[in-house]
Write a protein that holds these residues in place. Structure first.
Motif: not given
Length: 383
Positions: A176-178, A273-275, A324-325, A330
């Motif tokens: 994900t973005d997290t 998500p920003d993914s 992961s980023h 979140s």
């Protein structure tokens, strides 16, 4: 030209991971250089005696390595070795009228056979002119045991395979973005229940709904206020999860019978998500239930290896995207009372509380600005 071809072959062999072939080609290039200096360079042969013996020793060592190559390679290396001996004889001023000619012809014929064999193999796909198997077989390294398929995130085929697993009702791990998460398709409510068993998650802890973009939510036409829509536009996509009231509008975005499996009785947490990887996957599979990919109570998974090691034997596959980023999940914001001018927090995650509150103040300012413009336009029309 011959030297440049040999150096190119050595470089390609090294790039392919074959150090022994690269060494053999370098030894051949040194041998060819010395031969050229003797025949065409006009160099005093007495200065080349030491070089000739050294090069012969170097090529002899390279020839021993060809026992792990094909039989053709061994024969080709042997012909060059004989040719190198002829060079030694010539350097020491012996009569080599026929030896050099014969050995050179043998090398040329053998090299031509090898070239034709490779060209025909690449063209036809079969060993028309066989080169033989190695006398000494190299033992292949054992591949590491993988409890589940590892799907590379940078391959479209792998993402379609991940979507196929979801559509079949399986649970998979995905970036994900997290942190990494476990996802299950809303088309299969039973797969959402499986997430609880995979993680050992307490049943009273709800699982959030994840969609690819905010337009999916708009399509369902939920009864959200302007303030909530404005706030969600500021939060999505990103590391903020908004908890909103449940309703039949969830069925219109593809949740279907899974409506009772995500969120609580009255509310549901929505993630956008920003993914790129996850958004693309969701655009194919539809909405999914999402939770972090870790055994309940343990640290979050920040690399696909962590997911595979800890949960790989329980999931159908893992989409691998390296680190992961973020190292935390979140931030979860309670928006059920946003129209009363209040938001609260279920969890502070990767987005700090003051940032979320600043976004909320900005959303209120945008709403108030729109309301002022609307009133002004209404007054102007009345006039």
């Amino acid at each position: 030209m011959v030297l440049s071809l040999i150096f190119s072959a050595a470089r390609l062999s090294y790039a392919a991971g074959s150090l022994s072939r690269s060494f053999a080609m370098l030894a051949l290039s040194c041998l060819w250089t010395t031969w050229s200096l003797v025949l065409f360079g006009g160099v005093n042969q007495h200065f080349l005696r030491l070089a000739a013996i050294s090069i012969l020793s170097l090529h002899t060592a390279a020839s021993l390595m060809t026992s792990t190559f094909t039989k053709f390679w061994m024969f080709f290396s042997l012909t060059i070795e004989v040719n190198a001996v002829a060079l030694i004889i010539k350097v020491f001023d012996s009569n080599t009228t026929y030896i050099t000619l014969v050995t050179s012809l043998i090398v040329g014929i053998t090299g031509l056979y090898g070239a034709l064999s490779n060209i025909l193999y690449e063209t036809v796909g079969e060993d028309v002119l066989p080169q033989g198997t190695p006398i000494i077989q190299q033992r292949k390294p054992e591949e590491p045991y993988m409890p589940c398929p590892a799907l590379p995130s940078r391959k479209t085929e792998a993402i379609y395979k991940a979507a196929e697993y979801l559509n079949e009702g399986h649970v998979i791990g995905a970036p994900t973005d997290t942190v990494y998460g476990l996802i299950a398709s809303c088309k299969h409510p039973e797969s959402i229940s499986a997430i609880y068993h995979i993680k050992g998650r307490p049943p009273e802890k709800p699982i959030c709904l994840c969609v690819s973009d905010i337009d999916q939510i708009k399509y369902a036409n939920p009864p959200f206020s302007d303030l909530l829509w404005t706030f969600m536009h500021l939060c999505y996509p990103g590391g903020i999860t908004c908890v909103v009231h449940k309703g039949d509008w969830l069925r219109r975005i593809g949740v279907g019978d899974a409506i009772d499996y995500v969120g609580t009785k009255d509310s549901v947490a929505i993630r956008v998500p920003d993914s790129t990887v996850l958004s693309y996957l969701l655009s194919i599979s539809g909405p999914v239930a999402l939770t972090s990919a870790n055994p309940s109570g343990e640290v979050d998974s920040t690399h696909h290896d962590m997911v595979i090691d800890r949960l790989g034997h329980k999931v159908a596959a893992v989409v691998c995207d390296d680190e992961s980023h973020e190292i935390v999940p979140s931030t979860v914001v309670n928006c059920t009372k946003i129209d009363e001018g209040t938001i609260t927090f279920f969890r502070i995650g990767c987005v700090p509380q003051d940032v979320v509150e600043a976004l909320f103040e900005r959303a209120k300012a945008i709403k108030n600005s729109k309301s002022t413009d609307l009133k002004f336009n209404s007054i102007s029309l009345n006039k």
